[in-house]
Design a protein around this motif. Structure first.
Motif, short mmCIF file in Angstrom:
data_model
loop_
_atom_site.label_atom_id
_atom_site.label_comp_id
_atom_site.label_asym_id
_atom_site.label_seq_id
_atom_site.Cartn_x
_atom_site.Cartn_y
_atom_site.Cartn_z
N UNK A 42 0.81 -1.22 0.00
CA UNK A 42 0.00 0.00 0.00
C UNK A 42 0.84 1.27 0.00
N UNK A 43 2.16 1.13 -0.08
CA UNK A 43 3.03 2.31 -0.03
C UNK A 43 2.81 3.19 -1.25
N UNK A 44 2.86 4.50 -1.05
CA UNK A 44 2.74 5.44 -2.16
C UNK A 44 3.92 5.35 -3.12
N UNK A 45 4.95 4.60 -2.75
CA UNK A 45 6.04 4.35 -3.70
C UNK A 45 5.53 3.63 -4.94
N UNK A 46 4.46 2.88 -4.80
CA UNK A 46 3.89 2.17 -5.96
C UNK A 46 3.29 3.15 -6.96
N UNK A 47 3.11 4.41 -6.53
CA UNK A 47 2.62 5.45 -7.43
C UNK A 47 3.77 6.36 -7.87
N UNK A 48 4.51 6.90 -6.90
CA UNK A 48 5.53 7.91 -7.23
C UNK A 48 6.79 7.31 -7.83
N UNK A 49 7.15 6.08 -7.46
CA UNK A 49 8.38 5.46 -7.96
C UNK A 49 8.08 4.14 -8.67
N UNK A 50 7.02 4.14 -9.44
CA UNK A 50 6.64 2.93 -10.17
C UNK A 50 7.74 2.50 -11.13
N UNK A 51 8.61 3.43 -11.53
CA UNK A 51 9.71 3.10 -12.44
C UNK A 51 10.69 2.10 -11.83
N UNK A 52 10.74 2.03 -10.49
CA UNK A 52 11.64 1.10 -9.82
C UNK A 52 11.05 -0.30 -9.69
N UNK A 53 9.77 -0.44 -10.01
CA UNK A 53 9.05 -1.68 -9.72
C UNK A 53 8.62 -2.41 -10.98
N UNK A 54 9.16 -2.01 -12.13
CA UNK A 54 8.85 -2.65 -13.40
C UNK A 54 10.15 -3.09 -14.05
N UNK A 55 10.04 -3.75 -15.19
CA UNK A 55 11.24 -4.20 -15.90
C UNK A 55 12.00 -3.00 -16.45
N UNK A 56 13.31 -3.15 -16.70
CA UNK A 56 14.09 -2.04 -17.28
C UNK A 56 13.50 -1.52 -18.59
N UNK A 57 12.92 -2.40 -19.38
CA UNK A 57 12.33 -1.96 -20.65
C UNK A 57 11.08 -1.12 -20.40
N UNK A 58 10.24 -1.56 -19.46
CA UNK A 58 9.02 -0.80 -19.14
C UNK A 58 9.36 0.54 -18.51
N UNK A 59 10.46 0.58 -17.77
CA UNK A 59 10.83 1.83 -17.09
C UNK A 59 11.18 2.94 -18.06
N UNK A 60 11.42 2.60 -19.33
CA UNK A 60 11.74 3.61 -20.34
C UNK A 60 10.50 4.27 -20.92
N UNK A 61 9.34 3.69 -20.66
CA UNK A 61 8.08 4.16 -21.25
C UNK A 61 7.31 4.99 -20.23
N UNK A 62 7.47 6.29 -20.27
CA UNK A 62 6.85 7.15 -19.27
C UNK A 62 5.33 7.12 -19.36
N UNK A 63 4.78 6.96 -20.56
CA UNK A 63 3.33 6.87 -20.69
C UNK A 63 2.80 5.64 -19.96
N UNK A 64 3.48 4.51 -20.12
CA UNK A 64 3.10 3.28 -19.42
C UNK A 64 3.21 3.46 -17.91
N UNK A 65 4.27 4.12 -17.48
CA UNK A 65 4.46 4.34 -16.04
C UNK A 65 3.34 5.18 -15.47
N UNK A 66 2.93 6.22 -16.19
CA UNK A 66 1.82 7.05 -15.71
C UNK A 66 0.53 6.25 -15.63
N UNK A 67 0.30 5.38 -16.61
CA UNK A 67 -0.91 4.57 -16.60
C UNK A 67 -0.91 3.61 -15.40
N UNK A 68 0.22 2.97 -15.16
CA UNK A 68 0.33 2.05 -14.02
C UNK A 68 0.16 2.80 -12.70
N UNK A 69 0.78 3.97 -12.59
CA UNK A 69 0.69 4.75 -11.36
C UNK A 69 -0.76 5.18 -11.11
#
Length: 433
Positions: A42-69
């Motif tokens: 439930x940590x807000x890190x799952x929203x603000x730092x979602x880039x740390x919680x996905x694959x390196x390839x997904x972390x390059x896609x900011x649109x995807x990160x915003x959608x996940x967050x």
């Protein structure tokens, strides 16, 4: 006068607060952020730092990160991990540690006051760090951590009835009402918050800020700069004539809400400023004897203190450790107080020692220097000189008056000049844009 207003905060349900908030020691450390997020779903890190919680390839896609967050954020709301206040509120915020306590107000401040200089800064910002904070705004859809501001206690208005004395108003409210949150973070800091939607109280707080001239940034220079950029970008999106009426209404709403950012505002007299010390890797080709001679030529009165870590005892004095021996460096002569930056202890050390003797002209980017915050104690200086550094200097912290004087002059302090304690945490309140 700085413009502030209440807002409908998004915040943890009280029973979930300790699993949602983000400790300041985790926020900037990728390994700790991952570990915290993995053990706290439930940590807000799952929203603000979602880039740390996905694959390196997904972390390059900011649109995807915003959608996940956004999906995670909405899930927290649907599952009542987070709740959205229905009425606009101010939030009283008290931080306590050891013998120190400070009480302020969390509100929306106007980003245009930052742009026009009503909200004043004392540090330079870096474009790369501003971009990081802009990404957080996009992912969260707003502000997850308040910018830390202060008002000058000596210049604040006080009416005969005391109604305009903000610290007294806040104290009266906290005594007579139960807190919304009350918990200790991992560092032992107590966080108490009261959500206040009382219209009379809100008006009195606004009247107080209507009567003061300026606010000063203590912590969050990059967050507020990111909010300013976001606001300017939002204004540029409106009325471009290329979208539907519905999307245009959304853009107008975003532009209106992005005029504001979340701020925690405290009185200057309650702020605790710790030292921010320096350690240097080598003596710039000098022998120890040559280095000591150059220090005496500054001129410093150099005295050997012995093996025990010692803090500076007065303005113009520094303590230094080298080879497990501590020294006092007492600056001889009058300092130039006409320049509010050049006369600071941190500036004098930079100019007379780090630059002129040790050759460190750009402390922000020179890898020969490291900065050690005062909350780590002087033992950290001695430890680093036994491991990778040669010499370390302890500096007395600037006063709030000195910081405000620099800000009023439109100047900036050397990097890593201030360290404010205790720290705010992220995720206790969210201002949605």
């Amino acid at each position: 006068m700085p413009r502030i207003k209440p807002f409908c905060g998004v915040r943890p349900a009280p029973e979930h607060v300790e699993s949602v908030y983000v400790y300041h020691g985790d926020a900037g450390d990728e390994a700790r952020s991952r570990a915290r997020a993995n053990t706290h779903p439930n940590s807000m890190l799952h929203v603000s730092r979602v880039d740390l919680l996905v694959s390196p390839e997904e972390a390059k896609d900011e649109t995807l990160l915003r959608q996940k967050a956004k999906a995670t954020f909405n899930g927290f709301l649907e599952n009542e991990i987070l709740i959205r206040d229905e009425k606009e509120s101010f939030y009283i915020y008290r931080l306590s540690m050891a013998n120190h306590s400070q009480t302020g107000i969390v509100a929306c401040a106007d980003v245009r006051d930052y742009i026009d200089g009503t909200i004043k800064r004392h540090e330079l910002t870096r474009v790369d760090k501003i971009h990081i904070q802009e990404k957080v705004i996009e992912r969260v859809g707003g502000n997850i951590e308040p910018v830390l501001l202060v008002y000058d206690s000596d210049a604040s208005p006080v009416s005969e009835s005391g109604e305009q004395n903000l610290p007294e108003m806040l104290e009266r409210w906290t005594i007579s009402h139960d807190s919304t949150y009350d918990f200790f973070d991992e560092g032992g800091v107590r966080h108490e918050i009261w959500a206040v939607d009382d219209e009379v109280f809100i008006q009195k707080v606004q009247n107080f800020f209507d009567a003061i001239d300026s606010l000063y940034i203590c912590d969050g220079h990059h967050r507020i700069a990111a909010s300013a950029d976001y606001y300017i970008e939002s204004e540029d999106l409106v009325d471009d004539g290329s979208t539907s009426d519905e999307l245009e209404r959304e853009r107008v709403l975003r532009a209106e809400k992005s005029k504001y950012f979340m701020a925690a505002i405290f009185p200057s007299e309650e702020m605790l400023i710790l030292d921010y010390n320096r350690a240097v890797k080598d003596l710039n080709g000098l022998t120890e004897e040559e280095f000591m001679e150059k220090l005496r030529a500054v001129p410093f009165d150099v005295s050997e203190l012995g093996p025990e870590p010692t803090y500076p005892s007065k303005v113009g004095e520094y303590t230094m450790v080298m080879n497990n021996t501590w020294y006092s460096l007492d600056l001889i002569g009058e300092r130039d107080l006409s320049d509010p930056v050049a006369g600071l202890d941190v500036s004098l050390l930079q100019n007379k020692v780090l630059r002129d003797i040790l050759g460190i002209k750009d402390p922000q980017h020179d890898d020969r220097i490291t900065f050690i915050s005062g909350n780590k104690g002087l033992g950290a200086l001695q430890k680093t000189t036994n491991e990778e550094m040669t010499v370390a200097f302890a500096i007395g912290p600037p006063t709030m008056h000195e910081i405000m004087n620099v800000s009023d002059s439109g100047l900036t302090m050397p990097p890593k000049s201030t360290f404010f304690e205790p720290k705010l945490v992220s995720g206790l309140l969210v201002y949605e844009i």
